[in-house]
Enzyme design. Structure first.
Site, PDB file in Angstrom:
ATOM      1  N   CYS A 133       0.844  -1.196   0.000  1.00  0.00           N
ATOM      2  CA  CYS A 133       0.000   0.000   0.000  1.00  0.00           C
ATOM      3  C   CYS A 133       0.876   1.240   0.000  1.00  0.00           C
ATOM      4  O   CYS A 133       1.546   1.548   0.993  1.00  0.00           O
ATOM      5  CB  CYS A 133      -0.920   0.005   1.221  1.00  0.00           C
ATOM      6  SG  CYS A 133      -1.929   1.499   1.361  1.00  0.00           S
ATOM      7  N   CYS A 136      -0.264   3.904   2.545  1.00  0.00           N
ATOM      8  CA  CYS A 136       0.052   3.540   3.934  1.00  0.00           C
ATOM      9  C   CYS A 136       1.538   3.703   4.231  1.00  0.00           C
ATOM     10  O   CYS A 136       1.908   4.236   5.283  1.00  0.00           O
ATOM     11  CB  CYS A 136      -0.318   2.079   4.201  1.00  0.00           C
ATOM     12  SG  CYS A 136      -1.976   1.614   3.724  1.00  0.00           S
ATOM     13  N   ASP A 137       2.369   3.226   3.318  1.00  0.00           N
ATOM     14  CA  ASP A 137       3.782   3.036   3.650  1.00  0.00           C
ATOM     15  C   ASP A 137       4.760   3.867   2.831  1.00  0.00           C
ATOM     16  O   ASP A 137       5.968   3.832   3.090  1.00  0.00           O
ATOM     17  CB  ASP A 137       4.150   1.550   3.475  1.00  0.00           C
ATOM     18  CG  ASP A 137       3.269   0.646   4.319  1.00  0.00           C
ATOM     19  OD1 ASP A 137       2.906   1.061   5.428  1.00  0.00           O
ATOM     20  OD2 ASP A 137       2.958  -0.464   3.860  1.00  0.00           O
TER      21      ASP A 137
END
Length: 546
Positions: A133, A136-137
């Site tokens: 993701c 997300c990251d």
């Protein structure tokens, strides 16, 4: 015997939570089953900036608000792993590691998980360099080299997104070209920080505690080449190889496509009536929170008709269980005994206090009751409504106490301070979307009420005929409240007009008598039938023509 639910929702991601909100607001008895954590995959997303109306939030915060909203309308939650389904018969069985649950309708919000490729080191370095993701990251790889594995829409789009953080992005595409639309692919191809290798696949990721190197293979020539991070540094590998739907439990029971996704119709119904799908588990072009919540809302509202048909088929009273099954309201303590509120939660109570404070006069809400369970629920509703403000008084009377017979019971009548009727009535519990319209009805009766133009006020006062407007509604309908509030606003200002709202779930005979197949529906003086959402101005035009 296990308790009977109207709707069981499997999965508490955005799709499941949305379905729970809509179903619970429609006064269904709803249970949400979740095997891991409320919120689903989106909870790991640290930044959401494309959800309409929410400038910026994160996945955990957004879904927690959804959960609280669903609970405020009565949805129940249970952490349990579903092990099997029995879709045979009118009453379906959901088997879990916490026991079996019975229900009339099911929403499968099972979700889908990012597809792993199985290359050497993928599992070992997941979370330590291998990610799935970008939102997300991505920030964790600021200033590093990043590899994106995949050639579809997500790979192209996320590669561009990752250039915000990465020093350089290298895209590894198995095919001869990207498989997504050229308009999306071209942004990646033409970006100065992106390099693309076609007909290439990843072979291995390796390192020590962190990811340090990777091997790749040219699928056309068979030649292998390697990348090694600078001394003491790491790098990132983002895998965007699609998703795997979590449909193992329904294989052989429901129709799936070649990739394992649930096949549904435009109402989100599967091939089995009463069993619906929502969210990432379904076939769709875009897997985002906004499409998931849309699926959940569509599934829940579509279920309303199905559940009503099963009630009628099994000869069940609306929102009651079949003989031999404990009624949902048995053993339910009153709010002052349990400290919990069934209809009005603490947040709603605070909002009502503020609104009731604005009332110019006191209003009385009188319930005329019989011996039905609906009467018991109505009495409980009034009990929670009482005590919020001295501007709203509640009283209950049994049918034997009435001076005049009424055509239908039970009913909530909105009275003026002197005990005379305003003309506003509600046949049912004003839950779901109709809670607000009921409260606005009180506001209109007490004053100052919803604002009207001088022209609208004059038109109301010029009405000469006695008019009784029966408004047939569904608590899950988003258009019904407008018509209910418009009728109530007119009734509050005119002694000639009565605005009586009927929840069709309790009055199926009304539906049959007037062949109602759409709501809102207005029956004026038991003769004229009008469908559709009506503003005050539009409703006045109808009333003036009679």
């Amino acid at each position: 015997m296990a308790e009977l639910y109207d709707v069981i929702i499997v999965g508490a991601g955005p799709a499941g939570l949305s379905a729970a909100i809509y179903a619970a607001r429609a006064r269904f008895k709803v249970l949400v089953l979740e095997k891991e954590k409320i919120g689903g995959q989106i909870t790991i997303t640290s930044e959401i900036v494309n959800y309409p109306g929410i400038e910026k939030t994160d996945g955990a915060e957004l879904t927690e608000k959804m959960r609280l909203q669903a609970q405020s309308f009565g949805a129940e939650f249970q952490m349990a792993k579903v092990t099997d389904f029995d879709f045979s018969g009118d009453i379906r069985i959901v088997k879990t590691d916490k026991g079996d649950y019975r229900t009339l309708g099911i929403v499968l919000a099972l979700g889908a998980n990012p597809r792993t490729l199985g290359f050497a080191g993928e599992k070992v370095y997941k979370g330590r360099g291998v990610a799935y993701c970008a939102t997300c990251d991505g920030e964790f790889f600021t200033g590093m080299d990043v590899f994106v594995i995949g050639g579809g829409f997500a790979a192209a789009e996320e590669a561009v997104f990752l250039t915000k953080y990465a020093k350089k992005v290298t895209v590894i595409v198995r095919e001869e070209d990207f498989t997504c639309a050229a308009s999306v692919a071209d942004k990646a191809k033409n970006h100065e920080k992106i390099e693309v290798h076609y007909q290439t696949e990843i072979v291995e990721a390796s390192g020590d505690r962190l990811l340090r190197s990777a091997r790749f293979k040219d699928r056309k020539t068979g030649r292998e080449w390697s990348y090694k991070a600078p001394e003491g540094e790491s790098f990132g590998i983002f895998v965007f190889a699609g998703y795997v739907p979590d449909t193992d439990l329904v294989k052989g029971k429901l129709e799936l496509d070649s990739h394992g996704y649930l096949i549904t119709d435009h109402n989100q119904m599967t091939g089995i009536p009463g069993v619906y799908g929502a969210g990432d588990v379904c076939i769709k072009n875009l897997r985002q929170v906004v499409t998931a919540v849309s699926d959940g809302a569509v599934a829940a509202t579509s279920l309303e008709k199905y559940v009503a048909e099963v009630y009628e088929k099994l000869n069940l009273s609306p929102r009651e269980s079949e003989p031999g099954v404990k009624d949902r309201n048995e053993d339910t303590k009153q709010p002052e005994e349990s400290g919990e509120e069934n209809f009005i939660n603490s947040e709603m109570r605070q909002q009502l206090e503020g609104l009731f404070h604005k009332f110019q006069t006191k209003v009385v809400v009188k319930a005329l009751l019989d011996q039905s369970r609906l009467s018991s629920e109505m009495a409980s509703f009034l009990k929670e409504l009482s005590g919020i403000s001295d501007k709203v008084e509640t009283i209950t009377e049994r049918a034997s106490d009435k001076s005049e017979p009424d055509e239908a019971l039970p009913v909530l009548c909105v009275l003026r301070e002197d005990g005379t009727e305003t003309g506003i009535r509600f046949y049912g519990i004003p839950g779901g979307h109709e809670f607000n319209s009921f409260i606005i009805g009180l506001y209109n009766a007490a004053g100052p009420g919803q604002s009207l133009s001088s022209e609208e006020t004059d038109r109301i006062h010029r009405l000469e005929k006695e008019l009784t407007i029966k408004i047939a509604v569904s608590l899950s309908c988003t258009m019904c409240p407008t018509t209910v509030m418009s009728a109530g606003r007119i009734a509050a200002d005119s002694s000639k007009v009565k605005a009586w709202t009927y929840d069709l779930a309790y009055y199926p005979e009304l539906k049959k008598r007037y062949q109602i197949m759409s709501v809102p529906c207005m029956i004026i003086n038991d003769e004229i039938v009008e469908f559709g959402k009506k503003s005050v101005e539009e409703l006045l035009t109808v009333l003036e023509s009679i």
